[in-house]
Design a protein around this motif. Structure first.
Motif, PDB file in Angstrom:
ATOM      1  N   MET A   1       7.179  12.822  10.832  1.00 38.08           N
ATOM      2  CA  MET A   1       6.232  11.303  10.676  1.00 38.08           C
ATOM      3  C   MET A   1       6.867  10.142  10.947  1.00 38.08           C
ATOM      4  N   LYS A   4       8.444   3.457  11.555  1.00 38.92           N
ATOM      5  CA  LYS A   4       8.229   2.251  12.483  1.00 38.92           C
ATOM      6  C   LYS A   4       8.833   1.310  13.159  1.00 38.92           C
ATOM      7  N   GLU A  20      10.475   3.742   6.932  1.00 43.67           N
ATOM      8  CA  GLU A  20       9.305   5.172   6.957  1.00 43.67           C
ATOM      9  C   GLU A  20       7.837   3.987   6.498  1.00 43.67           C
ATOM     10  N   ASP A  21       6.743   5.132   6.719  1.00 41.00           N
ATOM     11  CA  ASP A  21       5.936   4.363   6.088  1.00 41.00           C
ATOM     12  C   ASP A  21       5.623   4.518   4.996  1.00 41.00           C
ATOM     13  N   ARG A  22       6.143   4.746   3.941  1.00 45.85           N
ATOM     14  CA  ARG A  22       6.385   4.382   2.885  1.00 45.85           C
ATOM     15  C   ARG A  22       7.475   3.894   1.495  1.00 45.85           C
ATOM     16  N   LEU A  24       8.751   0.480   0.529  1.00 45.42           N
ATOM     17  CA  LEU A  24       7.799  -0.427  -0.320  1.00 45.42           C
ATOM     18  C   LEU A  24       8.508  -1.557   0.104  1.00 45.42           C
ATOM     19  N   THR A  63       4.421  -3.691  -4.689  1.00 45.29           N
ATOM     20  CA  THR A  63       3.297  -2.412  -4.541  1.00 45.29           C
ATOM     21  C   THR A  63       3.001  -3.253  -3.266  1.00 45.29           C
ATOM     22  N   VAL A  67       4.828  -1.458   5.125  1.00 46.61           N
ATOM     23  CA  VAL A  67       4.677  -1.447   6.906  1.00 46.61           C
ATOM     24  C   VAL A  67       3.580  -2.489   6.648  1.00 46.61           C
ATOM     25  N   GLN A  68       2.624  -2.543   5.620  1.00 50.68           N
ATOM     26  CA  GLN A  68       1.447  -3.685   5.191  1.00 50.68           C
ATOM     27  C   GLN A  68       2.746  -5.568   5.628  1.00 50.68           C
TER      28      GLN A  68
ATOM     29  N   ILE B   2       8.733   6.636  -5.841  1.00 47.18           N
ATOM     30  CA  ILE B   2       8.795   6.690  -3.970  1.00 47.18           C
ATOM     31  C   ILE B   2       7.589   7.599  -3.362  1.00 47.18           C
ATOM     32  N   ALA B   3       6.016   7.464  -2.489  1.00 42.62           N
ATOM     33  CA  ALA B   3       5.216   8.143  -2.547  1.00 42.62           C
ATOM     34  C   ALA B   3       5.635   9.081  -1.930  1.00 42.62           C
ATOM     35  N   LYS B   5       5.469  11.293   1.419  1.00 46.66           N
ATOM     36  CA  LYS B   5       5.331  10.848   2.749  1.00 46.66           C
ATOM     37  C   LYS B   5       3.877  10.860   3.540  1.00 46.66           C
ATOM     38  N   PHE B   6       3.576   9.526   4.066  1.00 49.28           N
ATOM     39  CA  PHE B   6       2.001   9.462   4.492  1.00 49.28           C
ATOM     40  C   PHE B   6       2.625   8.919   5.689  1.00 49.28           C
ATOM     41  N   ASP B   7       1.319   9.068   6.708  1.00 42.70           N
ATOM     42  CA  ASP B   7       1.627   8.221   8.170  1.00 42.70           C
ATOM     43  C   ASP B   7       0.476   7.121   7.790  1.00 42.70           C
ATOM     44  N   TYR B   8       0.676   5.484   7.932  1.00 45.49           N
ATOM     45  CA  TYR B   8       0.196   4.748   8.172  1.00 45.49           C
ATOM     46  C   TYR B   8      -0.342   3.722   8.985  1.00 45.49           C
ATOM     47  N   ILE B  31      -7.085   1.922   2.811  1.00 42.69           N
ATOM     48  CA  ILE B  31      -6.242   1.085   1.824  1.00 42.69           C
ATOM     49  C   ILE B  31      -6.427  -0.430   2.164  1.00 42.69           C
ATOM     50  N   VAL B  38      -1.671   2.426  -4.394  1.00 44.00           N
ATOM     51  CA  VAL B  38      -0.285   2.799  -3.809  1.00 44.00           C
ATOM     52  C   VAL B  38       0.432   2.843  -6.015  1.00 44.00           C
ATOM     53  N   LYS B  42       2.148   6.089  -5.703  1.00 44.22           N
ATOM     54  CA  LYS B  42       3.990   6.296  -6.144  1.00 44.22           C
ATOM     55  C   LYS B  42       4.731   6.647  -7.518  1.00 44.22           C
ATOM     56  N   GLU B  49      -2.430  11.756   3.333  1.00 42.47           N
ATOM     57  CA  GLU B  49      -1.626  12.666   4.848  1.00 42.47           C
ATOM     58  C   GLU B  49      -1.334  11.336   4.900  1.00 42.47           C
ATOM     59  N   ASP B  53      -5.662   1.023   7.036  1.00 44.45           N
ATOM     60  CA  ASP B  53      -5.341   0.115   6.345  1.00 44.45           C
ATOM     61  C   ASP B  53      -6.797  -0.564   7.014  1.00 44.45           C
TER      62      ASP B  53
END
Lengths: 163, 283
Positions: A1, A4, A20-22, A24, A63, A67-68, B2-3, B5-8, B31, B38, B42, B49, B53
């Motif tokens: 992955m 971004k 990374e997408d994750r 925060l 939260t 990326v959002q 930290i969550a 990994k995923f693709d946003y 989402i 979220v 977390k 995965e 959005d």
């Protein structure tokens, strides 16, 4: 992955990063931008220490994914002071609105959102406005007074400016 | 925290969202506000995965009223519902409900579509939406359908929504005598028990009443036994007492660290009385 590329306008300055997408938003602000005024308290959407304004709206940045926030505007405590302290900062100083100070950046950003939408809140409205922010010194009385101070100060300066 | 990994990905249209989800399969998730998802990610209780959005999809924002129905886009935040002039006028109980969800910051991000799709047992909207006769509007690549809120919430974090469907809107009939009463968890602000009431009074007689209960059982439900006690009555004290003791009758109350089943049973009655008093005042 793949990472971004994002650009977030923080306190008027575009800040870009490969994330990374994750990641925060709060970590982008603190670790990538070195703006450590925004605090991490509970990291579980309860305490409000990480509150920032996202496009002018108070949100808990623990939260929101970085990326959002891509392409959007973020205001943090560092952006509050202009030529002088913001009336809210002055209010917290004058009214002893902080003890340990950990909750203060989040409190001020929530109060900013409140006053932007309701310039003359009554005590109940102030308490409701900061109900998503916990002060573990339990200094709420003085925090409410600090917000009232800022509200009065903003009213005064506007009435002077308007004449 | 930290969550995984995923693709946003950002969907710019609803069709794009469906196609992204179809490529992601069961490991994909939509989402919007992200204030249920979220935190769960977390804590690694949820591990999509692919995160799609949907918050930028046009046509799912805003509140409108037409032919006696309020249509609330799926992306409308709780803060927007709480402050909407249309909703305050036409369904005050719903604005009241939205205004007591979580706290200010949560209400600024959380959306009505995400809230009902997530179906947390302690969530406020489900009880209110059942009481106010709401309809949940769903869309998928297969087409669109509508389902009554009463039949939508089916279990713990479980709804009639299928994987691949998006809650595009919630429709609520105009209900001026509506109210919501809640006993919040003092830490999380989730409802330990919340009761919504829509009332139709004519000449001091209760022509109809609908009662929705959230927080008490593993999913929100309609309290039909209490309704039948009150329908046709003049809401005299003894009838309200009877209805209050029947609210939880046929349901298994949740029993956890926050509140025992007995306490929840008690709270159901108290919240019902408070909601009826407010709804009656508004009639």
């Amino acid at each position: 992955m793949a990472k971004k590329s994002i650009t977030i306008n923080i306190n008027g300055t575009p800040r870009s990063g490969e994330v990374e997408d994750r990641l925060l938003l709060v970590h982008f602000i603190r670790d990538d931008c070195a703006l450590t005024g925004t605090h991490i308290g509970c990291d579980s959407t309860h305490c409000g220490a990480c509150t920032v304004l996202l496009d002018g709206t108070a949100v808990k940045s623990c939260t929101v994914l970085a990326v959002q926030a891509d392409g959007r505007e973020v205001s943090t405590i560092e952006g509050m002071e202009g030529a002088a302290l913001h009336p809210l900062q002055e209010g917290f100083f004058e009214e002893h609105g902080l003890q340990c100070g950990f909750c203060t950046p989040g409190m001020i950003m929530s109060a900013k959102h409140l006053l932007d939408n309701n310039p003359k809140p009554n005590e109940e409205e102030i308490r409701c406005g900061i109900s998503g922010n916990l002060c573990r010194c339990t200094g709420y009385q003085n925090i409410v007074k600090s917000v009232q101070y800022a509200s009065n100060k903003i009213q005064e300066s506007e009435s002077v400016g308007g004449e | 925290m930290i969550a995984y990994k995923f693709d946003y990905k950002v969907a710019n249209s609803i069709e794009e969202a469906f196609s992204m989800l179809s490529s992601a399969g069961d490991a994909g998730s939509f989402i919007s506000g992200g204030h249920s998802l979220v935190p769960a990610m977390k804590l690694r209780l949820a591990e999509p995965e692919t995160l799609i959005d949907i918050s930028k999809i046009p046509g799912m924002s805003g509140v409108a009223i037409e032919d006696g129905f309020i249509t609330i886009g799926g992306l409308v935040t709780h803060a927007e519902v709480a402050s909407s002039y249309i909703i305050k006028e036409s369904c005050p109980g719903l604005a009241e409900c939205a205004g007591v969800i979580g706290d200010a910051q949560v209400r600024n991000k959380g959306t009505i579509g995400g809230n009902v799709a997530h179906a947390d047992p302690g969530s406020d909207y489900p009880g209110a939406l059942i009481a106010f006769g709401a309809t949940i509007c769903l869309s998928s690549s297969e087409g669109s359908r509508e389902i009554a809120a009463e039949n939508f919430f089916t279990g713990l974090f479980d709804t009639a929504k299928e994987q691949g469907e998006i809650v595009t809107a919630v429709k609520v009939p105009v209900a001026s005598s509506s109210a919501y009463a809640k006993f919040p968890n003092p830490a999380s602000r989730y409802a330990v028990v919340g009761v919504g009431v829509a009332l139709n009074m004519e000449n001091s007689t209760c022509q109809s009443i609908i009662i929705g209960v959230t927080g008490a059982a593993d999913h929100a439900y309609r309290a039909k036994e209490s309704e039948s006690i009150l329908n046709g009555s003049e809401l005299e004290e003894n009838n309200i007492e009877k209805a209050a003791s029947a609210v939880s009758e046929s349901k298994e109350m949740m029993n956890d660290l926050v509140a025992s089943a007995d306490y929840r049973t008690h709270l159901c009655g108290v919240m019902l009385k408070r909601a009826i008093a407010k709804a009656k005042y508004r009639s």
